[in-house]
Design a protein around this motif. Structure first.
Motif, PDB file in Angstrom:
ATOM      1  N   PRO A 137      -1.920  -5.270  -2.314  1.00 36.86           N
ATOM      2  CA  PRO A 137      -1.178  -5.413  -1.052  1.00 36.86           C
ATOM      3  C   PRO A 137      -0.821  -6.880  -0.802  1.00 36.86           C
ATOM      4  CG  PRO A 137      -3.377  -4.466  -0.680  1.00 36.86           C
ATOM      5  CD  PRO A 137      -3.280  -4.764  -2.126  1.00 36.86           C
ATOM      6  N   THR A 158       4.283  -3.912  -5.490  1.00 34.03           N
ATOM      7  CA  THR A 158       3.804  -3.418  -4.202  1.00 34.03           C
ATOM      8  C   THR A 158       4.700  -3.820  -3.029  1.00 34.03           C
ATOM      9  OG1 THR A 158       2.310  -5.304  -4.414  1.00 34.03           O
ATOM     10  CG2 THR A 158       1.362  -3.115  -4.772  1.00 34.03           C
ATOM     11  N   ASP A 216       6.787  -2.887  -0.082  1.00 36.13           N
ATOM     12  CA  ASP A 216       6.998  -1.674   0.728  1.00 36.13           C
ATOM     13  C   ASP A 216       7.671  -1.963   2.066  1.00 36.13           C
ATOM     14  OD1 ASP A 216       4.898  -2.868   2.034  1.00 36.13           O
ATOM     15  OD2 ASP A 216       3.597  -1.111   2.008  1.00 36.13           O
ATOM     16  N   ASN A 260       4.620   5.850  -0.947  1.00 37.45           N
ATOM     17  CA  ASN A 260       3.467   6.648  -0.527  1.00 37.45           C
ATOM     18  C   ASN A 260       3.794   8.116  -0.787  1.00 37.45           C
ATOM     19  OD1 ASN A 260       1.386   7.885   0.796  1.00 37.45           O
ATOM     20  ND2 ASN A 260       1.750   6.918   2.776  1.00 37.45           N
ATOM     21  N   SER A 274      -0.631   2.280   2.095  1.00 40.27           N
ATOM     22  CA  SER A 274       0.570   1.463   1.987  1.00 40.27           C
ATOM     23  C   SER A 274       1.617   2.231   1.200  1.00 40.27           C
ATOM     24  CB  SER A 274       0.299   0.117   1.322  1.00 40.27           C
ATOM     25  OG  SER A 274      -0.958   0.072   0.762  1.00 40.27           O
TER      26      SER A 274
END
Ligand SMILES: *Cc1c(COP(=O)(O)O)cnc(C)c1O
Length: 232
Positions: free
Chosen positions: A81, A99, A101, A127, A135
């Motif tokens: 994250p 990652t 998002d 997701n 996340s």
């Protein structure tokens, strides 16, 4: 051979077997060695055994390792994250990030990518199984984020990534991975070329390959169990 070299060999065999079972070319799946919580010596051993792409979750730990191993031609992937206050470190030290998002994070990564480096290679985290606290962008929102990320000058959009919950069996796991592949296909149909579907870990890489994975992220099956206190 060292234990790490042995394990790498076994994982490579597993990938080849999963590809053979589903009629795919072995070369269609890349192995990302996830070295989080392990030191530079473990990465060096895997490198000596031929591994070149490594994944890290914790930004500061990763930057220390990347700096220590800067003499080696390693491709570093950020798979953890990313908080806003860490985007600069990611933009300056990694070749890939899996990652992304949120558009805000993508925008910062693009703005902060140093001019002397090639574009940062990006996957959007989706997701796929809709866990409420997870996340990742929801599947229905993935194409819009992909289009926005694609417009950023210092990022190169490569694909999508997902971390599904462990499934009860192979068939259930494969079904979730196939739903990720459907998100991937839907984005491609919008005219956004993608080549990377980052999914599958030590426990479920076989199902992920059956579901269409092009990059498996494998940690414990290569480096052994992780022991950092309080760290997954
Ligand atoms: C830790 C981690 C992996 C590797 O998990 P293993 O089960 O050890 O193979 C893969 N992907 C992500 C995002 C991770 O955080």
């Amino acid at each position: 051979m060292t234990m790490i070299a042995d394990n790498l060999h076994a994982v490579t065999e597993r990938i080849a077997q999963a590809c053979a079972t589903t009629g795919r070319a072995t070369s269609s799946v890349q192995l990302l060695a996830v070295s989080k919580t392990f030191g530079p010596d473990a990465v060096q051993q895997a490198f000596d055994a031929g591994q070149r792409a490594f994944g890290e979750n914790y930004i500061q730990e990763a930057v220390d390792k990347i700096t220590a191993l800067s003499a080696l031609p390693i491709e570093w992937h950020c798979i953890g994250p990313i908080q806003s206050n860490k985007t600069r470190l990611v933009a300056e030290h990694f070749q890939w990030v899996h990652t992304v998002d949120r558009l805000k994070i993508a925008q910062r990564l693009s703005d902060q990518r140093p001019a002397h480096l090639p574009p940062l290679q990006v996957c959007i985290q989706v997701n796929v199984d809709g866990g409420p606290t997870k996340s990742g962008v929801l599947p229905a929102e993935a194409a819009a984020l992909a289009l926005a990320v694609r417009a950023l000058p210092r990022l190169q959009l490569r694909g999508i990534m997902c971390i599904p919950e462990p499934a009860p069996d192979f068939v259930a796991a494969r079904a979730v991975f196939m739903s990720a592949k459907a998100v991937f296909n839907a984005i491609v149909e919008q005219g956004v070329p993608l080549d990377t579907l980052s999914m599958g870990m030590s426990g479920d890489l076989d199902a992920a390959i059956a579901g269409g994975s092009t990059m498996v992220r494998v940690g414990s099956a290569i480096f052994g169990a992780r022991h950092y206190p309080g760290v997954a």
